[in-house]
Design an enzyme around this catalytic site. Structure first.
Site, short mmCIF file in Angstrom:
data_model
loop_
_atom_site.label_atom_id
_atom_site.label_comp_id
_atom_site.label_asym_id
_atom_site.label_seq_id
_atom_site.Cartn_x
_atom_site.Cartn_y
_atom_site.Cartn_z
N HIS A 220 0.82 -52.64 9.62
CA HIS A 220 0.27 -51.52 9.40
C HIS A 220 -0.13 -50.47 10.49
O HIS A 220 -1.36 -50.65 11.25
CB HIS A 220 -1.53 -51.47 8.53
CG HIS A 220 -1.83 -50.43 7.94
ND1 HIS A 220 -1.99 -50.35 6.50
CD2 HIS A 220 -2.41 -49.18 8.37
CE1 HIS A 220 -2.56 -49.22 6.37
NE2 HIS A 220 -2.78 -48.62 7.30
N HIS B 20 0.81 -46.30 12.02
CA HIS B 20 1.26 -45.00 11.62
C HIS B 20 2.05 -44.66 12.89
O HIS B 20 1.74 -44.64 14.00
CB HIS B 20 0.42 -44.17 11.14
CG HIS B 20 -0.25 -44.67 9.86
ND1 HIS B 20 0.40 -44.23 8.78
CD2 HIS B 20 -1.32 -45.15 9.60
CE1 HIS B 20 -0.42 -44.63 7.60
NE2 HIS B 20 -1.48 -45.33 8.09
N HIS C 222 -1.18 -47.33 0.25
CA HIS C 222 -2.92 -47.33 0.83
C HIS C 222 -3.74 -47.41 -0.32
O HIS C 222 -3.15 -46.59 -1.34
CB HIS C 222 -2.93 -46.13 1.68
CG HIS C 222 -2.63 -46.10 3.09
ND1 HIS C 222 -1.33 -46.53 3.38
CD2 HIS C 222 -3.12 -45.93 3.87
CE1 HIS C 222 -0.95 -46.30 4.74
NE2 HIS C 222 -2.36 -46.18 5.33
N GLU D 119 -9.95 -47.81 0.70
CA GLU D 119 -10.62 -47.68 1.92
C GLU D 119 -11.65 -46.53 1.66
O GLU D 119 -12.83 -46.74 1.91
CB GLU D 119 -9.66 -47.50 2.98
CG GLU D 119 -10.69 -47.29 4.21
CD GLU D 119 -9.72 -46.97 5.55
OE1 GLU D 119 -9.95 -47.49 6.83
OE2 GLU D 119 -8.85 -45.96 5.45
N ASP E 76 -3.56 -49.65 12.49
CA ASP E 76 -3.55 -48.29 11.91
C ASP E 76 -3.22 -47.23 12.91
O ASP E 76 -2.01 -46.80 12.78
CB ASP E 76 -4.99 -48.17 11.10
CG ASP E 76 -5.10 -47.22 10.14
OD1 ASP E 76 -4.00 -46.64 9.82
OD2 ASP E 76 -6.20 -46.93 9.64
N ASP E 77 -4.07 -46.71 13.40
CA ASP E 77 -4.05 -45.47 14.31
C ASP E 77 -4.62 -45.85 15.68
O ASP E 77 -5.69 -45.21 15.87
CB ASP E 77 -4.48 -44.27 13.75
CG ASP E 77 -3.76 -43.81 12.28
OD1 ASP E 77 -2.43 -43.70 12.57
OD2 ASP E 77 -4.50 -43.69 11.47
#
Length: 346
Positions: A10, A12, A198, A201, A279-280
């Site tokens: 996961h 990006h 996704h 969340e 994630d980021d």
């Protein structure tokens, strides 16, 4: 946690950037960055479960994405993501990209994707981590665009480094009806791609249930709020779908007030396969190893950390030789794990 073998499922594309890289690219292209990506990094994000908080997060993400303006920039992002993952013990990275974001600078969505794939292939051959690519559609755009991306992903589908290995759906899960994207996911399924949307969340357990029912996923990005309904959590466990849990993201976006509140233990106790993800990192200030360190803070033993690593490998689309080597080395780590830090970076 840097030496525990693992897969990273996961991450990006834009959000994987080092903060130094986005600053370099902004200077290169004469773009003024927000203070939150300069002197105030990492950003202090408002609660993204409300519209204002999500807008702030999206504005910063868009500012970073605007700095990516050509092939060299795109290749640098892939290369550095692989280097950073390898330094943290990752043996396999599945980086998620929406090629429409970069198409205007390289002649279209096909060249944009092919640049990412070509660099993924090159860094996999030269480095310590294999890189597969997940093509992601956006919930902010029409579902017909998702079908176009699914067909593009299908043309490049494969199981080797530098291939498209999955198809996802990202962005604000409060936008669009999940069922409208089902045709795109059927295209991807027929091509043999992993389905990795996704859900769960920003929205609660019902979002997870709808994702299960309409998209028939292999993994769900996040999915942590499945714990809000025991029946949904049981459904996830029974389906065999893995959850890509990103504790740093959950806290940074205000889904949970503190990392102690992230329901990782409840998810694991329910028998759900979990793959931790960053994630980021550009916006949340934490990378993959930090997520494992947080799992330790949440009470995971050495054996449970090893099981999380195994879960990431099992849920991945890594080639069989990569899987076998990583699982063997996880066993080796468990036989003599290094000492863990008392408190990971926030």
């Amino acid at each position: 946690m840097d030496v525990l073998p693992k897969a990273h499922l996961h991450l990006h594309f834009t959000g994987s950037m080092r903060v130094g890289t986005v600053r370099d690219l902004a200077a290169k292209h004469g773009i003024r960055l927000p203070d939150a990506l300069l002197t105030d990094w990492p950003p202090r994000l408002a609660k993204a479960t409300d519209e204002r908080g999500w807008f702030r997060f999206q504005r910063l993400y868009d500012a970073a994405r605007a700095c990516v303006r050509g092939e060299d920039d795109m290749r640098r992002i892939v290369r550095e993501a692989a280097e950073d993952d390898a330094a943290e013990g990752s043996r396999w990275l599945e980086i998620q990209v929406d090629p429409t974001s970069y198409a205007p600078f390289v002649g279209g969505i096909t060249p944009a994707l092919e640049i990412v794939l070509d660099e993924a292939r090159a860094v996999s051959a030269a480095g310590e981590v294999g890189v597969g690519v997940v093509v992601a559609a956006s919930r902010m755009r029409h579902p017909l665009e998702a079908r176009t991306l699914a067909r593009l992903a299908a043309r490049h589908a494969g199981s080797d480094p530098g291939d498209v290995v999955g198809f996802g759906l990202s962005n604000d899960e409060r936008r669009g009806a999940i069922a409208d994207f089902a045709p795109a996911f059927r295209i991807a399924r027929r091509a043999g791609l992993g389905l990795v949307p996704h859900g769960g969340e920003l929205l609660g357990a019902q979002s997870v249930m709808e994702t299960l029912e309409h998209l028939d996923p292999d993994r769900i990005g996040h999915g942590v709020r499945s714990v809000e309904d025991p029946q949904v959590l049981d459904a996830v466990a029974e389906s065999g779908v893995a959850l890509e849990v990103c504790p740093g993201s959950n806290v940074a976006l205000g889904v949970y007030a503190d990392r102690q509140d992230v329901p990782l233990r409840r998810i694991l106790d329910a028998g759900v396969v979990v793959a931790l993800g960053a994630d980021d990192p550009l916006l949340f200030g934490s990378r993959l190893a930090d997520q494992y360190a947080t799992a330790r803070i949440l009470g995971c033993s050495d054996a449970e950390l090893a099981e999380l690593a195994r879960g990431s490998i099992a849920a991945s689309r890594a080639p069989e030789d990569v899987r076998a080597a990583a699982l063997r080395d996880i066993d080796g780590w468990l036989s003599e794990p290094p000492p863990m830090p008392v408190d990971p970076p926030s």
